[in-house]
Scaffold this motif. Structure first.
Motif, mmCIF file in Angstrom:
data_model
loop_
_atom_site.group_PDB
_atom_site.id
_atom_site.type_symbol
_atom_site.label_atom_id
_atom_site.label_comp_id
_atom_site.label_asym_id
_atom_site.label_seq_id
_atom_site.Cartn_x
_atom_site.Cartn_y
_atom_site.Cartn_z
ATOM 1 N N ALA A 60 46.991 5.855 73.936
ATOM 2 C CA ALA A 60 45.794 5.022 74.112
ATOM 3 C C ALA A 60 46.139 3.548 74.295
ATOM 4 N N ALA A 61 47.016 3.012 73.461
ATOM 5 C CA ALA A 61 47.338 1.579 73.531
ATOM 6 C C ALA A 61 47.974 1.207 74.866
ATOM 7 N N ASP A 62 48.726 2.128 75.456
ATOM 8 C CA ASP A 62 49.345 1.861 76.758
ATOM 9 C C ASP A 62 48.342 1.990 77.903
ATOM 10 N N ASP A 63 47.393 2.901 77.769
ATOM 11 C CA ASP A 63 46.481 3.219 78.868
ATOM 12 C C ASP A 63 45.218 2.362 78.901
ATOM 13 N N VAL A 64 44.851 1.762 77.785
ATOM 14 C CA VAL A 64 43.617 0.974 77.709
ATOM 15 C C VAL A 64 43.954 -0.505 77.854
ATOM 16 N N THR A 65 43.220 -1.201 78.728
ATOM 17 C CA THR A 65 43.405 -2.636 78.955
ATOM 18 C C THR A 65 42.238 -3.393 78.343
ATOM 19 N N ASN A 89 39.612 1.579 80.957
ATOM 20 C CA ASN A 89 40.436 2.778 80.892
ATOM 21 C C ASN A 89 40.448 3.403 82.276
ATOM 22 N N GLU A 90 41.544 3.257 82.990
ATOM 23 C CA GLU A 90 41.635 3.776 84.358
ATOM 24 C C GLU A 90 42.222 5.187 84.403
ATOM 25 N N THR A 91 42.511 5.767 83.259
ATOM 26 C CA THR A 91 43.141 7.090 83.225
ATOM 27 C C THR A 91 42.092 8.203 83.235
ATOM 28 N N GLY A 92 42.561 9.433 83.250
ATOM 29 C CA GLY A 92 41.691 10.600 83.205
ATOM 30 C C GLY A 92 41.480 11.126 81.802
ATOM 31 N N THR A 93 41.828 10.347 80.785
ATOM 32 C CA THR A 93 41.667 10.750 79.387
ATOM 33 C C THR A 93 40.764 9.755 78.675
ATOM 34 N N SER A 94 39.789 10.243 77.919
ATOM 35 C CA SER A 94 38.969 9.374 77.080
ATOM 36 C C SER A 94 39.727 9.071 75.797
ATOM 37 N N TYR A 95 39.561 7.831 75.290
ATOM 38 C CA TYR A 95 40.235 7.427 74.062
ATOM 39 C C TYR A 95 39.203 6.929 73.061
ATOM 40 N N LEU A 96 39.621 6.846 71.805
ATOM 41 C CA LEU A 96 38.702 6.427 70.750
ATOM 42 C C LEU A 96 39.311 5.277 69.953
ATOM 43 N N HIS A 166 42.936 -0.644 66.959
ATOM 44 C CA HIS A 166 43.548 0.570 66.431
ATOM 45 C C HIS A 166 42.899 1.770 67.115
ATOM 46 N N PHE A 167 43.717 2.699 67.591
ATOM 47 C CA PHE A 167 43.217 3.873 68.286
ATOM 48 C C PHE A 167 43.453 5.131 67.458
ATOM 49 N N LEU A 168 42.526 6.073 67.571
ATOM 50 C CA LEU A 168 42.721 7.367 66.950
ATOM 51 C C LEU A 168 44.002 7.960 67.524
ATOM 52 N N GLY A 169 44.855 8.469 66.683
ATOM 53 C CA GLY A 169 46.148 8.951 67.126
ATOM 54 C C GLY A 169 47.277 8.058 66.650
ATOM 55 N N GLY A 170 46.930 6.859 66.142
ATOM 56 C CA GLY A 170 47.923 6.006 65.513
ATOM 57 C C GLY A 170 48.444 4.832 66.313
#
Length: 196
Positions: A60-65, A89-96, A166-170
């Protein structure tokens, strides 16, 4: 408690995702009458109700700007600072996002300048879905973040304040917020009906 956190995430995934995209409401960036922060863990800026890592969230931290990040003092004293930003978030995965914190803030919580602030708004940034291929905007006059300035800390115009998402997943990401001079922001219309 895990079930309660999951319910919050499910509720906000659709409702607040859309609300954040449409948060161009007008008004002053005044966060007077700020809410209580008892639902927040002041150490991490996370909700006391959200926990657990979720597979697929580790990048998440790498993919979210996070961009256009800035702050200004709000209210009648110098104890609260409103923070505005965009998340993309330009990726195909939603993040929290499951928390936001800063060494300059004793607490950070969600707020809306023109709406009654309840528990879900205060906890907005403790369970915020960043949908795939979307940008969320948190501007003056809409949903935004509020920092309670920590004892012994100073936030002044011209400074850059580190804020950690902080993103879910650490994973986590630190972003510098520029502090601007406090002033009201209002959208107004010209006589032709066009926004200025």
């Amino acid at each position: 408690m895990r079930g309660r956190g999951a319910g919050f995430r499910a509720c906000l995934a659709g409702a607040l995702g859309l609300s954040a995209l449409l948060c161009a409401s007008v008004g002053y960036a005044d966060s007077s009458g700020l809410p209580h922060e008892e639902e927040m863990d002041t150490e991490t800026g996370k909700s006391k109700f959200v926990s657990a890592d979720v597979p697929g969230q580790e990048h998440a931290a790498d993919d979210v700007t996070i961009k256009n990040a800035w702050m200004q003092h709000v209210g009648r004293n110098q104890q609260h600072v409103a923070a505005y930003f965009q998340i993309e978030n330009e990726t195909g995965t939603s993040y929290l996002i499951d928390g936001i914190s800063s060494p300059s803030c004793s607490a950070m919580f969600g707020y809306h300048s023109d709406l009654e602030v309840g528990t879900l708004t205060r906890q907005l940034f403790t369970h915020l879905t960043v949908p795939e291929k979307q940008m969320l905007v948190f501007p003056p006059g809409g949903y935004h973040l509020v920092c309670t300035v920590a004892d012994g800390k100073t936030i002044e115009q011209g400074m850059q304040i580190p804020v950690q998402f902080h993103f879910l997943g650490g994973s986590s990401k630190t972003v510098s917020f520029d502090v601007r001079g406090a002033k009201p922001y209002r959208v107004s219309a010209s006589p032709e009906g066009k926004l200025k």
